[in-house]
Scaffold this motif. Sequence first.
Motif, mmCIF file in Angstrom:
data_model
loop_
_atom_site.group_PDB
_atom_site.id
_atom_site.type_symbol
_atom_site.label_atom_id
_atom_site.label_comp_id
_atom_site.label_asym_id
_atom_site.label_seq_id
_atom_site.Cartn_x
_atom_site.Cartn_y
_atom_site.Cartn_z
ATOM 1 N N MET A 198 4.851 -8.704 11.594
ATOM 2 C CA MET A 198 4.701 -9.706 10.527
ATOM 3 C C MET A 198 3.500 -10.625 10.723
ATOM 4 S SD MET A 198 6.974 -9.454 8.032
ATOM 5 C CE MET A 198 7.025 -11.089 7.311
ATOM 6 N N LEU A 244 0.606 -9.527 8.362
ATOM 7 C CA LEU A 244 1.044 -9.795 6.994
ATOM 8 C C LEU A 244 1.036 -11.282 6.706
ATOM 9 C CD1 LEU A 244 2.179 -9.027 4.275
ATOM 10 C CD2 LEU A 244 4.453 -8.852 5.315
ATOM 11 N N SER A 250 -0.084 -5.205 5.426
ATOM 12 C CA SER A 250 1.330 -5.339 5.774
ATOM 13 C C SER A 250 1.617 -4.394 6.925
ATOM 14 C CB SER A 250 2.229 -5.002 4.578
ATOM 15 O OG SER A 250 3.585 -5.090 4.957
ATOM 16 N N PRO A 289 7.250 -2.624 3.436
ATOM 17 C CA PRO A 289 7.948 -3.607 2.599
ATOM 18 C C PRO A 289 9.181 -3.042 1.907
ATOM 19 C CG PRO A 289 5.927 -2.862 1.533
ATOM 20 C CD PRO A 289 5.916 -2.292 2.911
ATOM 21 N N ALA A 320 9.307 -8.551 4.744
ATOM 22 C CA ALA A 320 7.948 -8.168 4.381
ATOM 23 C C ALA A 320 7.801 -8.126 2.866
ATOM 24 C CB ALA A 320 7.608 -6.805 4.991
ATOM 25 N N TYR A 321 8.774 -7.549 2.183
ATOM 26 C CA TYR A 321 8.745 -7.496 0.719
ATOM 27 C C TYR A 321 8.671 -8.904 0.138
ATOM 28 C CZ TYR A 321 10.059 -5.971 -4.014
ATOM 29 O OH TYR A 321 10.080 -5.723 -5.361
ATOM 30 N N ARG A 330 7.620 -11.723 1.477
ATOM 31 C CA ARG A 330 6.366 -12.432 1.753
ATOM 32 C C ARG A 330 5.252 -11.945 0.834
ATOM 33 N NH1 ARG A 330 5.388 -16.922 3.604
ATOM 34 N NH2 ARG A 330 3.843 -16.474 5.225
ATOM 35 N N ILE A 331 5.174 -10.625 0.640
ATOM 36 C CA ILE A 331 4.151 -10.086 -0.268
ATOM 37 C C ILE A 331 4.395 -10.599 -1.676
ATOM 38 C CG2 ILE A 331 3.209 -7.987 -1.297
ATOM 39 C CD1 ILE A 331 3.935 -6.525 1.307
ATOM 40 N N ALA A 358 -0.537 -1.034 3.006
ATOM 41 C CA ALA A 358 0.700 -1.066 3.793
ATOM 42 C C ALA A 358 0.998 0.306 4.375
ATOM 43 C CB ALA A 358 1.865 -1.527 2.922
#
Length: 597
Positions: free
Chosen positions: A320, A323, A355, A359, A365-366, A368-369, A384
């Motif tokens: 992370m 990212l 990433s 994600p 991760a999903y 945050r993006i 990614a």
Amino acid sequence: MPSGSDTTAETAPTGPDADRPGRRTGSAVTPPTGGAVEGGETPGEGGAGGESGPAAAADATASEPSTGERRPGRLRRLGLLARREARRSALAAVSGLALGLAFPPFGVWPLSLVAVAALALLTHGRTARQGAWTGFAFGVPFFLLLLKWLSVVGWDAVIGLSIIQAAFLALMGTGLALVSRLPVPALWPLWTACLWIAEEWARDRVPFGGFPWGRLAFANTGSPYTPLAALGGAPLVTFGVAVTGGALASAALVLWRLKRAGGLSPRGALPAAGAVAVAAAVTAAGFAVPIPTAAADSVDIAVVQGNVQQPGMDFLGRPMMILDNHVKATLNLAKDVKAGRIAKPDLVIWPENASDLDPFQYREAYARIDEAVKAIGVPVLVGALVDHPTKQGYVENQGIVWDPKSGPGASYTKQHPVPFGEYVPFRQELSKIITRLQRVPRDFYPGDHTGVLKVGPARLGDVICFEVAYDEIVRDTVNAGARAIVVQTNNATYGRSGQPEQQLVMSKLRAIEHGRPVITAATSGISAVVSPDGTIEQRTKEFTQDVLTARIPLRDGKTLADRVGAIPEWVLAMVGVLSCAAAITIGRRGRTDEKGQ
């Protein structure tokens, strides 16, 4: 007199003539026939179609009964051969280093002409075996200097890859030696250039899909030859450089022979003047090639370089982190837009591996993006690593279009994963021998289509990392409808080693070749915006967090290079191969005629 006697050895040519072995007929030494330019023999020439001179004499006497009388002569000839080849090998190695200096980060492109000319001269009139060794002696130091950035992985990797690549130059050296004996000496530069094309054609494709690093075109992305890319792509740039170098070699050979024959004369120097005129004409041709840059519309973009925690093999750090760097940089961009300090872009581009977690597998991760994309309010092209949906144990290197309203959508998967970097050929066998390969835990699965993606108002052609070096991948993307080219890349492993500069100049060449702007987005640098005429409008520093904003043109027109595709390369490479075949045929016919006499 016996061929192995001391007298024969003592009368072997020395000094300048030592590099001009003849063909033995009984006890006499007769000069060889053929040559690239009329009026004399070049240093190092042997008999047409086969080995001659001290090397051949040593081989011949080796099969004869050993006697005290013959031994000193044979040893002396072997010593003469070793000294001569050592000098030639050293010159070849220096010439290879000169070619390495033509590439970034040094970027002295005129040295590419010098290197081509030097290799042509060093292989001229040599036997096939001698030409192969000279090409190899040229290639190893060239690739060692060019690929020193791979020392991050290990110097054994640098040496191993350099030897493999130099093997192609050894084959080319064989060809250069053969074609130097063809009739019509004025065409020698043409055969030389076509053999460079054939060598690059082969090296760009095998093994494991090829390795195009070190093409003459990539050393000439800011030279008079660069515009030729708009006509015939990178191969035509290589051809222009090689034919110029060959013409300069031809001129030098004529002048050397005239001087050796007793002096220069205006009439005798005419072939040299003609060769120089050819070199000048080819060099000037690039200035006459129009570079299309006009565009019907444009788009505002932002390129986010989030940076990594450290350079080298362990650039990822903890999960992370990379990212988060790109999310924070994008959130800061959104704040600047909201405050009116920066105009709102139409789309945002993140680099390869922005990433570091899938994600679709990791909710954090999903989230945050999605947070960053919604903050900026425009589509973001996200790089990614994504687990393959059906093949367990495989991962895909993707560029994903992430919309602020609908989330992730269309994607492009890298078509040409890097062998031993992104996948391991013969993994089960090799990983037992080379334990370092275990650092590549999963193989990347190749994509099966071009990277044309609709990102906001723009139709972009996504190319990931090393794919920018492969002609067909970029060309297919443009021909599929891309109006601008995006290179998502991650060079953190090779930062501050010269590799990012070597890759950036490829973007310059591709811009001219396809008449498209090229946007390079890198995790740690160098990110850049390149205009359709090859000008680098903006670029970042390495290992810094930065955001580039620019208005780029969107173009629909195609260059001649887009239309003709790989045809020029195939034609020129075939001419090179056929010229070698013709030289072999003529050499055999000449030997048959001699036996008939």
